[in-house]
Motif scaffolding. Sequence first.
Motif, PDB file in Angstrom:
ATOM      1  N   MET A 213       0.858  -1.227  -0.043  1.00  0.00           N
ATOM      2  CA  MET A 213      -0.073  -0.195   0.019  1.00  0.00           C
ATOM      3  C   MET A 213       0.981   1.185  -0.144  1.00  0.00           C
ATOM      4  N   LEU A 214       1.945   1.055   0.561  1.00  0.00           N
ATOM      5  CA  LEU A 214       2.970   2.265   0.839  1.00  0.00           C
ATOM      6  C   LEU A 214       3.599   2.527  -0.478  1.00  0.00           C
ATOM      7  N   ARG A 215       3.949   1.695  -1.450  1.00  0.00           N
ATOM      8  CA  ARG A 215       4.519   1.906  -2.408  1.00  0.00           C
ATOM      9  C   ARG A 215       3.581   2.441  -3.653  1.00  0.00           C
ATOM     10  N   TRP A 216       2.165   1.902  -3.408  1.00  0.00           N
ATOM     11  CA  TRP A 216       1.201   2.406  -4.470  1.00  0.00           C
ATOM     12  C   TRP A 216       0.998   3.816  -3.978  1.00  0.00           C
ATOM     13  N   ALA A 217       0.685   4.006  -2.859  1.00  0.00           N
ATOM     14  CA  ALA A 217       0.582   5.496  -2.609  1.00  0.00           C
ATOM     15  C   ALA A 217       1.596   6.357  -2.897  1.00  0.00           C
ATOM     16  N   ALA A 218       2.771   5.982  -2.721  1.00  0.00           N
ATOM     17  CA  ALA A 218       4.186   6.803  -3.237  1.00  0.00           C
ATOM     18  C   ALA A 218       4.136   6.855  -4.863  1.00  0.00           C
ATOM     19  N   PHE A 219       3.551   5.942  -5.390  1.00  0.00           N
ATOM     20  CA  PHE A 219       3.529   6.065  -6.938  1.00  0.00           C
ATOM     21  C   PHE A 219       2.402   7.036  -7.325  1.00  0.00           C
ATOM     22  N   GLY A 220       1.260   6.825  -6.593  1.00  0.00           N
ATOM     23  CA  GLY A 220       0.225   7.796  -6.643  1.00  0.00           C
ATOM     24  C   GLY A 220       0.531   9.228  -6.274  1.00  0.00           C
ATOM     25  N   VAL A 221       1.306   9.565  -5.294  1.00  0.00           N
ATOM     26  CA  VAL A 221       1.809  10.947  -5.223  1.00  0.00           C
ATOM     27  C   VAL A 221       2.700  11.351  -6.280  1.00  0.00           C
ATOM     28  N   GLY A 222       3.571  10.252  -6.812  1.00  0.00           N
ATOM     29  CA  GLY A 222       4.489  10.701  -7.880  1.00  0.00           C
ATOM     30  C   GLY A 222       3.777  10.996  -9.103  1.00  0.00           C
ATOM     31  N   ALA A 223       2.819  10.293  -9.166  1.00  0.00           N
ATOM     32  CA  ALA A 223       1.657  10.683 -10.539  1.00  0.00           C
ATOM     33  C   ALA A 223       1.188  11.937 -10.513  1.00  0.00           C
ATOM     34  N   LEU A 224       0.748  12.209  -9.274  1.00  0.00           N
ATOM     35  CA  LEU A 224       0.076  13.585  -9.210  1.00  0.00           C
ATOM     36  C   LEU A 224       1.039  14.571  -9.484  1.00  0.00           C
ATOM     37  N   ALA A 225       2.059  14.602  -8.861  1.00  0.00           N
ATOM     38  CA  ALA A 225       3.337  15.591  -9.092  1.00  0.00           C
ATOM     39  C   ALA A 225       3.676  15.568 -10.637  1.00  0.00           C
ATOM     40  N   ALA A 226       3.796  14.218 -11.319  1.00  0.00           N
ATOM     41  CA  ALA A 226       4.250  14.300 -12.596  1.00  0.00           C
ATOM     42  C   ALA A 226       3.025  15.091 -13.529  1.00  0.00           C
ATOM     43  N   SER A 227       1.659  14.824 -13.148  1.00  0.00           N
ATOM     44  CA  SER A 227       0.532  15.567 -14.073  1.00  0.00           C
ATOM     45  C   SER A 227       0.864  17.132 -13.913  1.00  0.00           C
ATOM     46  N   CYS A 228       1.635  17.792 -12.809  1.00  0.00           N
ATOM     47  CA  CYS A 228       1.733  19.249 -12.996  1.00  0.00           C
ATOM     48  C   CYS A 228       2.892  19.585 -13.512  1.00  0.00           C
ATOM     49  N   CYS A 229       3.633  18.668 -14.114  1.00  0.00           N
ATOM     50  CA  CYS A 229       4.972  19.047 -15.058  1.00  0.00           C
ATOM     51  C   CYS A 229       4.502  19.576 -16.326  1.00  0.00           C
ATOM     52  N   THR A 230       3.876  20.501 -16.443  1.00  0.00           N
ATOM     53  CA  THR A 230       3.375  21.466 -17.606  1.00  0.00           C
ATOM     54  C   THR A 230       3.672  22.700 -17.428  1.00  0.00           C
ATOM     55  N   PRO A 231       3.485  23.461 -18.595  1.00  0.00           N
ATOM     56  CA  PRO A 231       4.013  24.948 -18.479  1.00  0.00           C
ATOM     57  C   PRO A 231       2.681  25.749 -17.560  1.00  0.00           C
ATOM     58  N   TYR A 232       1.559  25.152 -17.118  1.00  0.00           N
ATOM     59  CA  TYR A 232       0.750  25.886 -16.276  1.00  0.00           C
ATOM     60  C   TYR A 232       0.857  25.193 -14.849  1.00  0.00           C
ATOM     61  N   GLY A 233       1.688  24.199 -14.584  1.00  0.00           N
ATOM     62  CA  GLY A 233       2.068  23.487 -13.033  1.00  0.00           C
ATOM     63  C   GLY A 233       0.872  23.167 -12.685  1.00  0.00           C
ATOM     64  N   VAL A 234       0.661  23.484 -11.217  1.00  0.00           N
ATOM     65  CA  VAL A 234      -0.588  23.200 -10.786  1.00  0.00           C
ATOM     66  C   VAL A 234      -2.016  23.336 -11.302  1.00  0.00           C
ATOM     67  N   ASP A 235      -2.105  24.601 -12.034  1.00  0.00           N
ATOM     68  CA  ASP A 235      -3.163  24.996 -12.497  1.00  0.00           C
ATOM     69  C   ASP A 235      -3.846  23.974 -13.602  1.00  0.00           C
TER      70      ASP A 235
END
Length: 489
Positions: A213-235
Amino acid sequence: MSIAASLPVARAQRNLAPLCVAAASFLLLLVSGDSLLHDPDTLWQIKVGQWILDHHAVPWTDFYSLTRQGEVWLSTSWLSQVLFATTYSHWGWAGPVILTAAAIALAMGLLLAFLQRHLDLPYALVFCLLAMTLAAPHLLARPHVLALPVMVAWSGALMTAADRGRAPSFLLLPLMVLWANLHGGFVLGLALVGAIGLEALWCAAPARRPALMLRWAAFGVGALAASCCTPYGVDTLLGAARILSLGKSFSVIAEWRPADFSAFNPFAGALLGLLGLALTRSLTLSPPRVLLILGTTWMALAHVRSIETFGVIVPLVLAQPLSGWFRSVPDASRGLRMAPGAPGALAAVAIMLAAASASAAFAARHSFAFSATQTPVAAVDVLAERKAARIFNSYGFGGYLIVRDIRPFVDGRSELYGEKFLMDYFAAEDGRDVAGLLRMLDENKIDATLLTADSPAAQMLDHVAGWKRIYTDKIAVVHVRDNQAAASK
């Protein structure tokens, strides 16, 4: 020894089958390439992409529309728009067609590769054909199609990790970065991390669940951060959320409408087939897999544009449980047999070269053309001659007006206009609110209208004092204000 010798042959077959399917899909789509150019949104996507290339920046506000100029608008599909604009500038309409066909073909090849992990080739091919049939109405030169192979790769990799009782590799996160820059549908990928992660935890031994569960949770946090790697960031997340907040207006936009079962269609057949399979074979799935199927089914029932998601996710979810159901296909009928090693690699190269040469030959002899029903050229020429600047247009003509550097009253960027505006607009344009139509025309100081030939609003304006029809063809109708009639009244 015979069993050991057969393994490389089967592996070569599995490696070549997805490539053959991808090549065949690409050629089929290329031959029917004009069918990919039937959506007015393609026009403004290319226009925005060209603006991004010219200014080396992404838009934060609207500068195209008549009614929303200056308001916040984020182009969450900016990378797809740049790719479409680049290919169009180099090769005309052949560029977006080839790019779109390649994305769809890659998605089908990847889907087959994932399904073959559990199913023999004939059964895997049936699921691939079903997925392509379900997606066919929505296979258009638009950003969601360029993101389709990323969705397949992401979903397939997550299911593979769950099937093996593992957490996904962090090496998958660049896929999320790519997806978030290609299309706002990346939020589905984030949701799948939690849904498929539950399947992995459900099947794991109790002692392994906390660490897993911890490894999947860590991956989920990483995926959320990766989705913000755009010119708009968190927006980027906020931009995607605006698309999902259109409420009742979903019911009046064709691709967001609920599925229609008044006549038999492939989606109805798929649902009936899935139900029949479950009833006749006593299909038993884990609760998380059931939730995945129910969730994607509900999405497809609620919005027809999600039917393609159903066609991809459901086979991936069912592949492992179905692996023991079907009788193995005898070796003699398994299809393509290629020697391993260098001959197999040469065969793969030959397939790609053949597909590339056939594509080049066809593209050189065929002139791709955008749908005439979405491009009212003659009608807009009339408006340009009259120097009409404030135009009330049908929804499908907004993209073409943007290409012609004319500000549309409304266009396909639904999230920009919002629920209330769209509901009022469609009620007026559909003839359900005559008073609302006249009020919109007056409040926005509209001096001309550009409506489809069968538009109820166009028929009504024929009988409204102060307006006169000046142009009609099979595609569009133009009305302008009749000042003399208004004065006499």
